[in-house]
Design a protein around this motif. Sequence first.
Motif, PDB file in Angstrom:
ATOM      1  N   HIS A 188      26.097 -20.533   8.935  1.00 11.13           N
ATOM      2  CA  HIS A 188      26.667 -19.715  10.005  1.00 11.13           C
ATOM      3  C   HIS A 188      27.725 -20.482  10.794  1.00 11.13           C
ATOM      4  O   HIS A 188      28.569 -19.879  11.443  1.00 11.13           O
ATOM      5  N   ASN A 189      27.660 -21.798  10.730  1.00 10.88           N
ATOM      6  CA  ASN A 189      28.626 -22.660  11.409  1.00 10.88           C
ATOM      7  C   ASN A 189      29.468 -23.387  10.366  1.00 10.88           C
ATOM      8  O   ASN A 189      28.948 -23.830   9.333  1.00 10.88           O
ATOM      9  N   ILE A 190      30.755 -23.531  10.650  1.00 12.78           N
ATOM     10  CA  ILE A 190      31.662 -24.239   9.740  1.00 12.78           C
ATOM     11  C   ILE A 190      32.364 -25.350  10.515  1.00 12.78           C
ATOM     12  O   ILE A 190      32.972 -25.103  11.561  1.00 12.78           O
ATOM     13  N   LEU A 191      32.243 -26.561   9.994  1.00 14.02           N
ATOM     14  CA  LEU A 191      32.978 -27.706  10.517  1.00 14.02           C
ATOM     15  C   LEU A 191      34.184 -27.941   9.612  1.00 14.02           C
ATOM     16  O   LEU A 191      34.028 -28.221   8.420  1.00 14.02           O
ATOM     17  N   ILE A 192      35.394 -27.809  10.155  1.00 16.71           N
ATOM     18  CA  ILE A 192      36.608 -28.091   9.384  1.00 16.71           C
ATOM     19  C   ILE A 192      37.044 -29.532   9.639  1.00 16.71           C
ATOM     20  O   ILE A 192      37.123 -29.966  10.792  1.00 16.71           O
ATOM     21  N   VAL A 193      37.301 -30.259   8.560  1.00 16.44           N
ATOM     22  CA  VAL A 193      37.834 -31.616   8.659  1.00 16.44           C
ATOM     23  C   VAL A 193      39.249 -31.581   8.094  1.00 16.44           C
ATOM     24  O   VAL A 193      39.446 -31.585   6.869  1.00 16.44           O
ATOM     25  N   PRO A 194      40.272 -31.499   8.948  1.00 15.43           N
ATOM     26  CA  PRO A 194      41.650 -31.395   8.463  1.00 15.43           C
ATOM     27  C   PRO A 194      42.240 -32.756   8.132  1.00 15.43           C
ATOM     28  O   PRO A 194      41.603 -33.807   8.348  1.00 15.43           O
ATOM     29  N   ASN A 195      43.458 -32.741   7.616  1.00 21.36           N
ATOM     30  CA  ASN A 195      44.196 -33.980   7.420  1.00 21.36           C
ATOM     31  C   ASN A 195      44.465 -34.641   8.764  1.00 21.36           C
ATOM     32  O   ASN A 195      44.335 -34.016   9.820  1.00 21.36           O
ATOM     33  N   SER A 196      44.892 -35.878   8.707  1.00 22.95           N
ATOM     34  CA  SER A 196      45.119 -36.637   9.941  1.00 22.95           C
ATOM     35  C   SER A 196      46.561 -36.549  10.418  1.00 22.95           C
ATOM     36  O   SER A 196      47.024 -37.408  11.168  1.00 22.95           O
ATOM     37  N   ALA A 210      45.980 -22.964  12.295  1.00 26.43           N
ATOM     38  CA  ALA A 210      45.622 -21.913  13.247  1.00 26.43           C
ATOM     39  C   ALA A 210      45.238 -20.602  12.559  1.00 26.43           C
ATOM     40  O   ALA A 210      44.187 -20.024  12.867  1.00 26.43           O
ATOM     41  N   PRO A 211      46.034 -20.061  11.622  1.00 22.78           N
ATOM     42  CA  PRO A 211      45.614 -18.820  10.964  1.00 22.78           C
ATOM     43  C   PRO A 211      44.390 -18.987  10.071  1.00 22.78           C
ATOM     44  O   PRO A 211      43.615 -18.048   9.902  1.00 22.78           O
ATOM     45  N   LEU A 212      44.180 -20.185   9.505  1.00 27.03           N
ATOM     46  CA  LEU A 212      42.957 -20.423   8.741  1.00 27.03           C
ATOM     47  C   LEU A 212      41.746 -20.311   9.656  1.00 27.03           C
ATOM     48  O   LEU A 212      40.741 -19.674   9.309  1.00 27.03           O
ATOM     49  N   TYR A 213      41.834 -20.907  10.851  1.00 24.51           N
ATOM     50  CA  TYR A 213      40.744 -20.798  11.821  1.00 24.51           C
ATOM     51  C   TYR A 213      40.486 -19.334  12.165  1.00 24.51           C
ATOM     52  O   TYR A 213      39.338 -18.877  12.229  1.00 24.51           O
ATOM     53  N   ALA A 214      41.573 -18.583  12.397  1.00 23.57           N
ATOM     54  CA  ALA A 214      41.429 -17.179  12.786  1.00 23.57           C
ATOM     55  C   ALA A 214      40.745 -16.374  11.688  1.00 23.57           C
ATOM     56  O   ALA A 214      39.905 -15.507  11.966  1.00 23.57           O
ATOM     57  N   LEU A 215      41.077 -16.635  10.420  1.00 23.80           N
ATOM     58  CA  LEU A 215      40.445 -15.919   9.317  1.00 23.80           C
ATOM     59  C   LEU A 215      38.956 -16.219   9.240  1.00 23.80           C
ATOM     60  O   LEU A 215      38.136 -15.314   9.003  1.00 23.80           O
ATOM     61  N   LEU A 216      38.578 -17.473   9.438  1.00 21.10           N
ATOM     62  CA  LEU A 216      37.168 -17.848   9.376  1.00 21.10           C
ATOM     63  C   LEU A 216      36.369 -17.211  10.507  1.00 21.10           C
ATOM     64  O   LEU A 216      35.234 -16.747  10.312  1.00 21.10           O
TER      65      LEU A 216
END
Length: 329
Positions: free
Chosen positions: A101-109, A121-127
């Motif tokens: 139910h929870n998603i932790l995103i680890v993006p590039n640095s 930002a749009p990836l976050y919005a879709l999730l």
Amino acid sequence: MLTMPTPAVAHLTTALTGPLHRVEALLLANQSTIESWLRRHWQRTPAPFYASVDLRNAGVKLAPVDINLFPAGFNKLNSEFQPLCVRAIQSAMERGCASAHNILIVPNSHIRNLFYLENLAPLYALLVTAGYALCSGSLRPAISTVTPFDLPSGRRVTLEPLVRPGARLGVAGFGHGLMLRNNDLSGSHSAMLEALEQPVIPPLALDSTKRRKSDYFDYYRWVVKEFCELIHIDPWLITPLHRYGGENNSKWHAREECLTSNVRALFEEIRLKYTTNAIDRPPYRSGSLPRPRCRIQPLARLRGGCSVGVADRSPRACRWRHHREGLTR
């Protein structure tokens, strides 16, 4: 009140400006057969959670030259496809980790790269639209507190320092759930990611340091053989020819000879394919075997050893710039 269902396959609205190329016409004519074949194979071997593919369209052929399991460019998605994207996320999550139910995103640095942050930002919005609680944790040591980034589009992306209590990774005050990586760890492999109990997508076994483009092309060629037998086309129409220059010699002249011989053999193979497929134009601009526009640079200037570049541009950016098909590392 009747409503039209959302189409299962996206259709582009761009108007055609000319006749279809032969390979495009073949794919469209076999669309239902292709969709059925893909569906059967994805049931047996599910597709990755996300990926992006670089396609090269030469008019006479259409072929992938690279695949990225940690894609960017979510800010380029057509907004009309959002319902399809949300549905795809829900389906992939149910298949890979139905209890999450929870998603932790680890993006590039790349925290100084606003173009990359705009993509997040749009990836976050879709999730979030798909129904998941979300946070974003950075492996970068400079992120030691909650750090918001205001983007030119008016959106905001917030990164937080990662913490690891026990064998689960997360951020302070957030329920530890599935970890979604948008980081291929090409720069370094963090010890924080080792021996985690939580599900990790894509798995650490698919880091860029553990994959080779030549291996990808070998697997792709094996799949394409079956596909092309199904719709009765020459596999070359959707497959890039490639050669692996595997000469491992400390002497530069030996490596250069290996490179030269492979390039010449590849050019001849491409020329033969043009003749076999009755393509009425030369494979190169000059119509004859081109002079190699590349050079081998000293090891001190290239990470990872011998590589090929074009003119003064980087090897990675230029590998496919001047030739439709070429050597892979």
